[in-house]
Structure formats: C-alpha cells, structure tokens
Design a protein around this motif. Structure first.
Motif, short mmCIF file in Angstrom:
data_model
loop_
_atom_site.label_atom_id
_atom_site.label_comp_id
_atom_site.label_asym_id
_atom_site.label_seq_id
_atom_site.Cartn_x
_atom_site.Cartn_y
_atom_site.Cartn_z
N TYR A 122 0.55 -7.77 5.22
CA TYR A 122 1.29 -7.42 3.78
C TYR A 122 3.27 -8.63 3.65
O TYR A 122 3.01 -8.74 2.65
CB TYR A 122 0.83 -6.72 3.89
CG TYR A 122 0.17 -5.53 3.42
CD1 TYR A 122 -0.47 -5.78 2.75
CD2 TYR A 122 -0.45 -4.82 4.12
CE1 TYR A 122 -1.98 -5.04 2.48
CE2 TYR A 122 -1.22 -4.22 4.12
CZ TYR A 122 -2.29 -3.92 3.42
OH TYR A 122 -3.46 -3.67 2.89
N GLU A 136 -7.20 -1.07 6.92
CA GLU A 136 -6.39 -0.29 8.17
C GLU A 136 -7.81 0.20 9.04
O GLU A 136 -7.17 -0.32 10.43
CB GLU A 136 -5.25 0.22 7.98
CG GLU A 136 -4.86 0.92 9.73
CD GLU A 136 -4.15 2.36 9.33
OE1 GLU A 136 -3.24 2.20 8.14
OE2 GLU A 136 -3.60 3.27 10.58
N MET A 139 -0.94 -4.04 -3.76
CA MET A 139 1.17 -4.12 -2.84
C MET A 139 1.94 -3.81 -4.75
O MET A 139 2.29 -3.10 -4.30
CB MET A 139 0.96 -5.89 -2.25
CG MET A 139 0.47 -5.87 -1.90
SD MET A 139 0.53 -7.05 -0.52
CE MET A 139 2.48 -7.44 -0.18
N VAL A 169 -3.64 4.27 -4.11
CA VAL A 169 -2.85 2.81 -3.09
C VAL A 169 -3.44 2.81 -1.80
O VAL A 169 -3.79 2.07 -1.05
CB VAL A 169 -1.61 2.97 -3.30
CG1 VAL A 169 -1.08 1.96 -2.14
CG2 VAL A 169 -1.80 1.74 -4.20
N ARG A 170 -3.12 4.16 -1.26
CA ARG A 170 -3.25 4.91 0.15
C ARG A 170 -5.07 4.53 1.20
O ARG A 170 -4.93 4.06 2.24
CB ARG A 170 -2.74 6.27 0.63
CG ARG A 170 -1.43 6.76 0.80
CD ARG A 170 -1.29 7.68 1.92
NE ARG A 170 -1.49 9.21 0.57
CZ ARG A 170 -0.62 9.49 -0.34
NH1 ARG A 170 0.83 8.91 -0.69
NH2 ARG A 170 -1.13 10.03 -1.21
N PHE A 227 -5.68 0.67 1.80
CA PHE A 227 -4.51 0.49 2.59
C PHE A 227 -5.27 0.94 4.22
O PHE A 227 -4.81 0.74 5.09
CB PHE A 227 -3.01 1.03 2.99
CG PHE A 227 -1.94 0.20 1.93
CD1 PHE A 227 -1.98 0.21 0.54
CD2 PHE A 227 -1.45 -0.53 2.65
CE1 PHE A 227 -0.64 -1.15 0.14
CE2 PHE A 227 -0.05 -1.95 2.47
CZ PHE A 227 -0.29 -1.29 0.65
N THR A 228 -5.22 2.15 4.01
CA THR A 228 -6.71 3.20 4.97
C THR A 228 -7.39 2.16 5.23
O THR A 228 -8.29 2.47 6.53
CB THR A 228 -6.17 5.17 4.35
OG1 THR A 228 -5.39 5.25 4.10
CG2 THR A 228 -7.04 5.04 5.95
N LEU A 243 -0.77 -5.59 10.05
CA LEU A 243 -1.11 -5.30 8.59
C LEU A 243 0.32 -5.41 8.28
O LEU A 243 0.31 -6.35 6.86
CB LEU A 243 -1.43 -3.59 8.70
CG LEU A 243 -3.05 -3.04 8.88
CD1 LEU A 243 -2.74 -2.10 8.37
CD2 LEU A 243 -3.52 -4.31 7.37
N SER A 285 1.55 -0.25 -5.48
CA SER A 285 3.24 0.96 -4.87
C SER A 285 4.15 0.27 -4.47
O SER A 285 4.65 1.12 -4.51
CB SER A 285 1.88 0.04 -3.23
OG SER A 285 2.27 -0.87 -2.85
#
Lengths: 192, 192
Positions: free
Chosen positions: B166, B132, B107, B124-125, B128-129, B162, B110
């Motif tokens: 966050y 997720e 975080m 970063v993606r 998160f992916t 999510l 990002s």
DNA sequence: GCCGTATTGGATCGGTCGCGCAAAAACTCG
DNA sequence: CGAGTTTTTGCGCGACCGATCCAATACGGC
C-alpha cells in the motif's frame, strides 16, 4: 493603518488546516471554515482568498508543523534505527489517537486532489520529497557508521522505508491494531 | 412484468464505479452518475437507491472485479515470490497507466469516507482482510516449501508485505517513477 | 385489446454551495 | 477632528446539490 485584524493569522490557518484535515476538501464548506476559525466569510476570503487558496495555505501550514516534526525526528542524534522507529511510532500514535485522527493530511490530499489539481499535486510532492530526503540522509549516515546494511544504496533503501511508512499509515486507518503495526515497524527495522 | 429495463445492471454499476473512482465520493454529483451510466436520475435511484447506496454498490463491484484479480494473482501456481511480484507489478501498471488512473478505489475510500461512514469502513475492511488473507496464505505456502524466510510467522510477514504494497501505491500516486517503484518491489522480495 | 406493473424522461422541490457586494466599524495620519 | 484605509458584518446572488414527484411508456397476463 486601517481597521485592525481581530484574528491571529496563524491560529486561523491552523483551524482551517484541522477542518480540512478532518473532513477533506470537498466535504468542507466555506461556512465550516468560518465557524472553525470564528471569522466571517468575507474576512476569510479577504485575508486568504477563495476556498482553494485556503486549502493550499492549510497544506503549507501542515508542512511547517507536522512535516517539520517528522524531519526533526530523523535528524536527532543517536542510532539511526531509533530515529526511524521514532518516526514510525509517532505516526502510529497520531493515527490511533483518541478521538481517532484523520491520518496524514498530505496523504489525504494526494488521494483526493493530487490527480485533479496541479498546484495541490506540487505541494504534496514537496512534502514527500522533504521526508524522503530526510530518510535518505539518515540512512546514509547509518551506512557510514555501519548501523545500516549496504546491500542497497541509501536512495533505494529510503524508498523501501518510505513505502513501509506510508503503507503503515494506510493500514492504521483501516485496522487500528497497535500490536500489528508495531510488528510491522520491527520487521522492517530488523531487515535494515 | 412491467416496463423492461433499458440498461444492464452490471454495466451501470461498472460505470458508477469508474466515476466514483476517478472523482471521489463528494466531488461526484448524482448528475455525473446519470451521465456516465446513460440513465436518468429516477432510474438510478429507483434501481439502486440514493447516492450513498450507489457508492456502496460501487465498492462491492470493485471487490468482485479488481480485488478478485489481486487474490487470483496470489493463488496462481509457481514461486511465491513471483506471485507477490505479480501483485505489485500489476498495481504499478494500474497506477502508472495512461491516462493516469486514480490508484486504488478502496484506498481512496478509506481516506475520504472510512472515518465518517461506518458502512464504508466495513466494506473497506472487507477488501483489506481478503487481500491480507491471500497474502498470508501465499507466504505460508512459501514457508512450507522453503522459498520464504521463517524469521517471522506468516501473519507478521503478511503485514510487512501489505504495508510495502500500500505504501508503494501511495508513492505511485505522488511520483510515478516506474524504476524507483520496481526497485522497492525487488528490495522487499530480496528480504523475504 | 385492456389492465396492472415497473421503468422511463423531465420537471421541480427545498436546501446548500462558493462567492461577492455594500455599509458600518475601527484604526492611522494629517 | 476629519480623511483615508482596511477589516468586519450582514445580506443576497446565481448555481448546483440530492432527492422526489408525475405523467408517459412499454411490457406480461388475462
């Protein structure tokens, strides 16, 4: 008396705010600030103090503008869910703007500075508290009118909405997918 | 052949990760990294490249450790809601640790870097992916067993969880109130 | 035991950082 | 018009930045 100022204080602080907003505190040099305001280095420090003071002033400027917009949206007349939706949608619009914005200055500040600078931390808390109170107040009003569930008290519900709100803005930075973000908003509202 | 390395690569990267985690990218100097690893400046750049490469390696190290823990919690046997609760509770424990941690490195990255550095954004993606997908998978399993509502499909529900997750971590940085944070978790779970 | 090779510690490079000083400039007031 | 006050301008200071170079070092292979 004295030589008149060539700059407008509010305009200068707004420029400073945008520069810090875009680049963050550490990545912004005092020369960047001089360029974005059109002022000289000495004029900046003479008027506002050092870099850290400028940052704090930028946070307060953000409070007077952007944070104020958020609370205003929540105080409007009309259905409470529409107000919460307006708050969320406005955040999505900002975070997905073209050229892409840098999200929420206060969130950025809380990540970069709040754990090392007590004054920044206090300023950040002030923003969060203000928004929280506006959300809580709106939800309480909705509970009175029967629009909002009374499963939990307004304070707890406000925390719930806030976490969704700030989480939404985190996700918006990482995956700027308007459809997905809008779905998050509607999923939240459906459960209020 | 050649002179043997005096340092352990994994230990060094872990130290680098913690330094970036605590101070952020810009506020960390290469000398800070040398001190925290016990290595010389030349050894660092010889082994890993420049500061930016070190940062990317630190993000990947975080992925192998902390992100892996998060997905592992979601794959455990038992009720799905308990797994989601475990994910949230673990985050609260980290964010409220003594001495206070610096939240989630991803975080932070990002916010500070993802909008200026495409490689950081991609890394970063990836985190998160991964999270997720782990959440989506767990929720889908819960929907199959009847533990989780089928009001929305698992993907939409995952986004909802999510954003709460966050957002919770944002709030934890600003107001480290365990009771309030725990209430957010339970409010979320009650509506799944 | 010597040579090639990779790593080490230390010095140092040009550049930029935040900040401050000194003098010129532009106003008000007497 | 001159004295006092404030801002502007330009320059420069010491410190630190990221990055690199170089000699010393410590190993394996021959």
């Amino acid at each position: 008396m004295g030589r008149p100022r060539k700059f407008d204080e509010t305009r200068a602080l707004t420029a400073v705010m945008h520069t810090f907003w875009q680049r963050g505190y550490e990545a912004t040099s005092t020369r960047d600030l001089a360029e974005s305001t059109g002022m000289g280095l000495s004029s900046l420090s003479n008027a506002f103090g050092d870099k850290r003071q400028l940052y704090l002033r930028a946070l307060r400027r953000y409070y007077e503008t952007n944070t104020a917009v958020q609370t205003e949206l929540l105080r409007r007349p009309g259905p409470v869910k529409d107000r919460v939706r307006a708050l969320m949608t406005q955040a999505i619009d900002i975070d997905l703007a073209n050229p892409p914005s840098s999200g929420c200055l206060i969130m950025n500040a809380s990540m970069e500075m709040a754990n090392t600078d007590p004054e920044v931390a206090q300023e950040v808390r002030r923003h969060f508290t203000t928004v929280e109170e506006a959300v809580r107040s709106a939800l309480a009003e909705g509970q009175d009118s029967g629009e909002i569930t009374r499963d939990q008290d307004a304070g707890t519900l406000a925390h719930h909405v806030l976490s969704a709100y700030y989480g939404l803005r985190v996700l918006a930075r990482v995956r700027p997918d308007r459809t997905a973000l809008t779905n998050v908003v509607e999923t939240l509202l459906a459960k209020l």
